[in-house]
Motif scaffolding. Structure first.
Motif: not given
Length: 843
Positions: A527-538
């Motif tokens: 929802x609204x893409x993936x986490x902005x905290x950790x790259x490549x974290x689904x």
């Protein structure tokens, strides 16, 4: 000459036969498939009149034999007069059926009817007669239980249907690869308690039971167990077609999807409303109970014998109220599934609470559910609790926090709250609250900011990324949800600048376009893409979904870490279901830049209980943690003070429109058929209304009508004017008018026609079998329609019945006190009296 009772019974029985597609004579639809009893010749004159041709027939009555499509005998119909009970002819009908080698028997006096499969069941009450097609299909079902009982069921019962001979695959045989193989192929292996549940059905069926109730915690796989039971019935030919009833649209789609995953290789599943034309080709039909209950469509869409096993998911709700009439309409095996324990209101003293208290209604529904499924002493057929699931390692228990507020201490009392909790249009449920200043205080911006800060500062964090864990917040109303969404996004922008861009919280309510898609994307971590905290974290960029009545049942989001109750909960079903959103286990996974796999197991989740809901259901509940609301910004609070919610003035930003009669065109005020047709044309031409009706969003459709048309001076369309224009002798609501306008129902029924439906619902639900049905029916109709009659009964002024037309004291003596109480309770719980009262016909 036959008596009036005999003649009326015959007319009613003949009409029921014709409505079910049976034919006395050859016509364009096919050859005659009704024969009178041997040595009796039936004529059109006999059918068309009360005529004396019936005088010479044995016992003054005709027994019918029904034929299948090949002209062979398939059923016997034993007819009695209205003054006699249908079961009086049971043994006589059995002997006659045996002489013809016929298995099915219908017993009827026109008022009350029974269907009897003489090889297996006791007679069951029916309100419509089965069709020829449904009886022919049912005749192919085995009556012996040997194959059913001997069917071998093990942990691979579903998996072997999903992928035949999977156990021979080398990847499965290799213990190191087995778990990955099972996951890749989406194989469902039955857990020990799931296997026990299915085996329990076999054991109970061997004892002759045909109704079963499973009380199982949310997250324990009730749909998977249902699939195994469905396979058992279909494979052993103890059923040809299954009906799976749910109470929410999202559950309908989810159930159909899962059945296709579990059983799709061998059996076909359809959603009824998406396959109205060819549902008969399916083995499993899934439907919301509301689709079938609306305007009693189930009686015209289906024959009582169309399904051989009926499963009610979350049965406490799926068969509550008038929906029980839908459930009881069908004859066959019946299985109820519930996550709500019978004793969840164990601390409630029914004698000490008001009739208006919603808990009393909930308590009755819980007890009625166990009675409906024949559970003696309210013990379910099979039970597996949340405690069992946590102990066995399949579920996660919550960490419950109470947030101390003045609202909870002052307003959480037996008197309740003065707000209406919104629900999905599909549910049509009302929850009532009474405290007069709750809404004014609770909707204070300052209060809500404090509630949100309490959550943000104490929320459970994602164990991989450290951001606030995925959360669902349950609000009072759509307006409240909108306010909470805005506040959380503003607070997130300050706490995590540049991370969310107003996407931290998203409102998911029925008035939001694409809300179902949003909820699915949230569960799928997109929802609204993936986490902005950790790259490549689904994991989902959106961390919080704000809702009211959606996402409560059947919503699977295993990585949910926080549930927030920003609303009181008065329904034990809602309490159990919402709590259950967080109980599923989950493994959080992430692969870092060095290709290292990091895994963290979900071992708890938090419930923020702002309204002491646990205290409501469990006396003296010991919270795991207690927190105080943050201080009001700029306030002079001392440490440890409880924050008192601020009062807020409610301002009306625009005046209510005032309609003066002088402004209304006198031509428009003319109330005739043209007015009715003009109002219909106006509704059909409104694209917003048409779209809402097409989508089945009745709450939205009705609201549009109220906002744009109801009482507006341009047309002055009101429900009362509509009622007068078609000379209807009862009240009407906007949904019924829209359903008729858009061709979803036929004629708008009169009061007498609706009363007949009310009788059929009552007798289906209450199953009163040992008293005079004609007296009971007349009592029900009189009590519904006449306030004078109710006053006579309520005040026990029975002498006045001597002057009451159509019902006297002798009739009253034939009805037990228990039955009278049952009628009055049924009316109180399910029937709006203003629909029928002659002196209360109004919109």
């Amino acid at each position: 000459m036959p008596s009036k009772n005999e003649s009326q019974a015959r007319i009613t029985i003949n009409k029921k036969l014709e409505n079910a597609g049976w034919r006395f004579f050859d016509n364009e639809k096919g050859a005659a498939n009704i024969e009178p009893e041997k040595n009796v010749k039936i004529t059109q004159t006999m059918l068309d009149s009360y005529g004396k041709d019936f005088e010479n027939i044995r016992k003054g009555y005709v027994d019918y034999v029904l034929l299948d499509e090949n002209g062979s005998y398939i059923a016997v119909l034993e007819a009695k007069s209205e003054s006699k009970h249908p079961l009086d002819g049971k043994e006589q009908a059995r002997q006659y059926a045996q002489s013809l080698n016929v298995r099915f028997i219908i017993l009827s006096n026109g008022i009350l009817s029974y269907f009897w499969d003489a090889e297996k069941d006791e007679p069951e009450i029916i309100v419509e007669f089965p069709t020829q097609e449904s009886l022919s299909r049912r005749a192919k079902i085995k009556t012996g239980k040997r194959d059913f009982i001997d069917e071998k069921i093990d942990e691979n019962y579903i998996a072997s249907t999903q992928k035949a001979n999977f156990q021979d695959d080398p990847s499965y045989k290799d213990a190191r690869q087995r778990d990955d193989y099972i996951r890749r192929n989406r194989l469902r292996i039955l857990r020990p308690y799931q296997l026990s549940a299915v085996l329990c059905i076999q054991e109970e069926a061997q004892k002759g039971k045909e109704r079963f109730l499973f009380e199982m915690a949310t997250g324990t796989g009730k749909t998977l167990i249902s699939a195994a039971i469905i396979k058992l019935f279909l494979k052993t030919n103890n059923a040809k077609r299954i009906l799976f009833l749910v109470d929410r649209i999202e559950l309908e789609e989810q159930a159909a999807k899962n059945f296709n995953i579990y059983l799709g290789a061998d059996f076909q599943t359809v959603i009824y409303k998406q396959n109205r034309g060819d549902w008969k080709k399916a083995d499993i039909v899934v439907s919301t109970v509301q689709t079938l209950a609306s305007q009693n469509k189930y009686k015209t869409l289906f024959s009582p014998a169309d399904f051989d096993l009926i499963i009610a998911d979350e049965s406490h709700r799926a068969i509550a109220g008038n929906a029980r009439a839908v459930f009881e309409y069908f004859i066959g095996y019946k299985l109820g599934l519930t996550a709500t324990p019978k004793d969840y209101l164990k601390n409630l003293d029914a004698s000490q609470i008001s009739e208006m208290d919603p808990r009393l209604w909930e308590r009755r529904q819980l007890l009625d559910t166990y009675t409906t499924f024949g559970c003696k002493n309210s013990e379910p057929t099979f039970r597996y609790s949340l405690e069992n699931g946590v102990k066995d390692g399949y579920l996660v228990s919550p960490l419950v926090l109470t947030v101390k507020t003045e609202i909870t201490t002052q307003l959480l009392s037996d008197s309740g709250f003065a707000v209406l909790i919104e629900t999905n249009a599909e549910e049509e449920r009302i929850e009532r609250f009474f405290h007069t200043d709750f809404e004014k205080r609770f909707f204070s911006t300052k209060t809500n900011e404090s509630l949100c800060r309490a959550f943000m500062e104490n929320a459970l964090k994602d164990p991989i990324s450290g951001e606030i864990g995925k959360t669902i917040v349950f609000c009072v109303s759509q307006k409240h949800a909108s306010k909470i969404t805005d506040i959380l996004n503003r607070q997130a922008a300050k706490m995590f600048p540049g991370k969310y861009n107003s996407g931290f919280a998203v409102q998911i309510t029925s008035n939001i376009a694409n809300s179902q898609e949003y909820s699915r994307n949230f569960a799928n971590n997109n929802l609204n893409g993936h986490s902005a905290f950790l790259e490549n974290y689904k994991t989902s960029k959106t961390r919080v979904c704000i809702t009211v009545g959606m996402m409560t049942t059947g919503y699977d989001c295993e990585d949910l870490l926080n549930i927030v109750w920003m609303r009181p909960i008065f329904s034990p079903t809602d309490f159990i279901q919402i709590k259950g959103r967080g109980t599923r286990k989950w493994i959080f996974e992430w692969t870092d830049a060095d290709k290292n796999k990091i895994k963290r197991e979900k071992n708890r989740f938090k419930i923020f209980d702002f309204f002491r809901n646990y205290d409501y259901f469990e006396k003296d509940f010991k919270y795991d943690e207690a927190i105080e609301l943050p201080p009001e910004k700029g306030g002079n609070r001392k440490p440890g003070d409880v924050y008192p919610p601020a009062y807020e003035t409610i301002e009306i930003t625009r005046p209510d429109p005032v309609v003066f009669k002088s402004e209304i065109d006198p031509v428009i005020m003319k109330i005739d058929r043209k007015f009715f047709e003009s109002a219909q044309d106006k509704m059909r031409a409104d694209l917003d209304i048409a779209k809402a009706v097409e989508d089945g969003e009745w709450e939205r459709a009705v609201q549009i009508v109220k906002d744009k048309y109801d009482g507006k001076p341009e047309l002055y369309i009101t429900l009362e004017n509509i009622r007068q224009s078609i000379k209807l002798d009862r009240s009407i609501d906007w949904r019924e008018f829209l359903e008729h306008s858009f061709g979803l129902i036929g004629k708008i029924k009169t009061k007498d026609e609706k009363l007949e439906e009310e009788w059929e619902k009552f007798i289906s639900i209450s199953k009163i079998e040992n008293e005079n049905p004609l007296c009971i029916k007349n009592y029900l109709k009189s009590y519904l329609t006449d306030s004078n009659f109710r006053q006579i009964i309520d005040k026990k002024e029975f002498a006045k019945l001597s002057a009451y037309p159509g019902f006297d004291f002798e009739d009253l003596k034939q009805i037990s006190e228990e039955t009278k109480n049952e009628i009055e309770r049924y009316i109180k719980d399910y029937v709006p009296l203003q629909r029928y009262n002659d002196d209360e016909v109004k919109s």
